[in-house]
Enzyme design. Structure first.
Site, PDB file in Angstrom:
ATOM      1  N   GLN A  23       0.843  -0.963  -0.164  1.00  0.00           N
ATOM      2  CA  GLN A  23      -0.087  -0.124   0.095  1.00  0.00           C
ATOM      3  C   GLN A  23       0.942   1.094   0.150  1.00  0.00           C
ATOM      4  O   GLN A  23       1.888   1.239   0.671  1.00  0.00           O
ATOM      5  CB  GLN A  23      -0.961   0.095   1.148  1.00  0.00           C
ATOM      6  CG  GLN A  23      -2.014  -1.042   1.428  1.00  0.00           C
ATOM      7  CD  GLN A  23      -3.385  -0.790   0.339  1.00  0.00           C
ATOM      8  OE1 GLN A  23      -3.098  -0.366  -0.782  1.00  0.00           O
ATOM      9  NE2 GLN A  23      -4.358  -1.113   1.106  1.00  0.00           N
ATOM     10  N   SER A  24       0.326   2.230  -0.652  1.00  0.00           N
ATOM     11  CA  SER A  24       1.105   3.414  -0.828  1.00  0.00           C
ATOM     12  C   SER A  24       1.586   4.196   0.175  1.00  0.00           C
ATOM     13  O   SER A  24       2.666   4.792   0.316  1.00  0.00           O
ATOM     14  CB  SER A  24       0.824   4.303  -1.947  1.00  0.00           C
ATOM     15  OG  SER A  24       0.696   3.802  -3.146  1.00  0.00           O
ATOM     16  N   SER A  25       0.927   4.170   1.440  1.00  0.00           N
ATOM     17  CA  SER A  25       1.110   5.026   2.549  1.00  0.00           C
ATOM     18  C   SER A  25       0.493   4.253   3.747  1.00  0.00           C
ATOM     19  O   SER A  25      -0.351   3.457   3.639  1.00  0.00           O
ATOM     20  CB  SER A  25       0.303   6.264   2.377  1.00  0.00           C
ATOM     21  OG  SER A  25      -0.912   6.345   2.134  1.00  0.00           O
ATOM     22  N   GLN A  28      -3.290   4.403   3.874  1.00  0.00           N
ATOM     23  CA  GLN A  28      -3.988   3.584   3.069  1.00  0.00           C
ATOM     24  C   GLN A  28      -4.231   2.184   3.627  1.00  0.00           C
ATOM     25  O   GLN A  28      -4.917   1.434   3.922  1.00  0.00           O
ATOM     26  CB  GLN A  28      -3.295   3.329   1.940  1.00  0.00           C
ATOM     27  CG  GLN A  28      -3.618   4.642   0.802  1.00  0.00           C
ATOM     28  CD  GLN A  28      -3.006   4.512  -0.543  1.00  0.00           C
ATOM     29  OE1 GLN A  28      -2.460   3.286  -0.821  1.00  0.00           O
ATOM     30  NE2 GLN A  28      -2.847   5.312  -1.291  1.00  0.00           N
TER      31      GLN A  28
END
Length: 398
Positions: A23-25, A28
């Site tokens: 997941q990008s962050s 998220q």
């Protein structure tokens, strides 16, 4: 594109199956839990395709990290290394963007998979990068993934810049200013003690013309200075520092201006070949947004610009440039420094290389016209009582 069953051979099933999860962050990971669960469910798909549970390796080291590059993505690097060693039969990801959003990283992985006969699978099917049609489709997916990242960033940056252009984008404010209720409203801090302390800084600078002298004045008066690291933190009263005073005098927000885009992020390669980023401060003419008289300030804009000119004049000038304070050189204290014993004039010179830090310990005075040297940090003098004032000290000591 051939059927999935025809692509998976015995050689693939004898090797491991890697399920890559990202997941990008951190936000998220916390809020988009359905997407994370769907990615973990790919382990069951690997077993359905013929791999045993013992052969399935779940790589979730990169949760919360962007796929724009491989920097800091230890899980992706470990998986790539296993592919290069020929230990992987298939890589499974929910979609191509989970593996990489950068074409350079994506095609490097495709080349390794081609050389080691490693399959790639996503929610749409299973692909063999060694086959032309499959590689073409994977290449298009990688290009679309990178383009999607560009579009998302452009859309987000466009909204931010549009709001900043109106002076309504709420960002961190320096100590002494707070956001109001209306859009873009900035007010002075409700604590009168905080306001008075900042007014005193600007008033004393108007009198002294030096940030250092303002700092020394605050210290001599035993005055505390307000400090607030973020807007959710309470004001703390601490001993004033030179950096704090300098930052107040050079911050245009105190002059009632709204500023955005004062820095620019640059990418560079360090001496070890690692790609890194750094912030570059921009001159005022290149700021993205500068709205004067946006809110009530502690000083007006004309006073702010005059203060910057005074601060710049206090800075040591570069060679062949005028202005600045005299800090070293043969003309330092010319006609002012005299011997305390005989009253004769002294001149200055320095020990060490030109890169040495100028301090009291390496500044020396020479009696003129003799070359008798006196250390400025020493309490004694070569021309002490009892010595011939016209005798060269070096000759007498040799």
């Amino acid at each position: 594109m051939s059927d999935t069953a025809n692509k998976i051979g015995t050689s693939h099933l004898q090797r491991a199956a890697f399920v890559y999860i990202r997941q990008s962050s951190a936000s998220q990971v916390e809020h988009n839990r359905e997407s994370t669960q769907r990615q973990y469910a790919l382990a069951q798909r690997a077993t359905a395709l013929g791999w045993s549970q013992q052969q399935v390796n779940v790589v979730d080291d990169d949760l919360g990290l962007s796929g724009a590059s491989t920097a800091r993505r230890g899980g992706f690097a470990r998986m790539t290394a296993e592919v290069a060693l020929g230990h992987v039969g298939i890589i499974l990801g929910l979609e191509v963007s989970r593996l990489a959003r950068n074409n350079a990283d994506w095609y490097r992985l495709l080349d390794l998979c081609t050389m080691t006969d490693t399959l790639i699978g996503d929610a749409d099917g299973v692909y063999n990068p060694a086959h032309f049609n499959d590689r073409l489709l994977l290449g298009l997916k990688g290009t679309m993934s990178e383009a999607e990242l560009h579009i998302l960033r452009a859309r987000l940056d466009g909204g931010i810049r549009n709001k900043a252009a109106r002076g309504e984008l709420r960002r961190g404010l320096p100590t002494g200013l707070v956001w109001g209720e209306a859009d873009g409203e900035v007010r002075l801090h409700p604590d009168e003690a905080v306001v008075s302390a900042l007014h005193a800084v600007f008033a004393r600078f108007n009198e002294f013309g030096s940030a250092r002298r303002v700092w020394l004045w605050l210290r001599s008066e035993n005055l505390s200075f307000p400090l607030q690291l973020n807007r959710n933190e309470q004001i703390r009263w601490v001993a004033p520092t030179y950096n704090a005073i300098y930052n107040v005098l050079t911050n245009p927000v105190y002059a009632g201006a709204y500023c955005y885009g004062k820095t620019r992020t640059e990418r560079y390669v360090d001496k070890h070949g690692t790609l890194k980023t750094r912030l570059r401060r921009l001159p005022q003419s290149q700021w993205a947004v500068l709205i004067r008289e946006h809110h009530e300030g502690y000083i007006d804009w004309a006073t702010y610009e005059a203060n910057q000119m005074r601060l710049a004049a206090n800075t040591k000038p570069r060679p062949h440039e005028t202005g600045g304070a005299v800090r070293e050189g043969a003309a330092l204290l010319q006609g002012l420094a005299t011997c305390g014993h005989c009253g004769r004039s002294l001149k200055t010179h320095y020990r060490g290389t030109k890169n040495d830090v100028i301090s009291a310990s390496n500044i020396q005075f020479t009696f003129w016209p003799f070359s008798a040297t006196v250390n400025a940090s020493s309490a004694s003098c070569w021309l002490r009582p009892g010595r011939n004032p016209y005798e060269n000290p070096r000759k007498s000591s040799s």
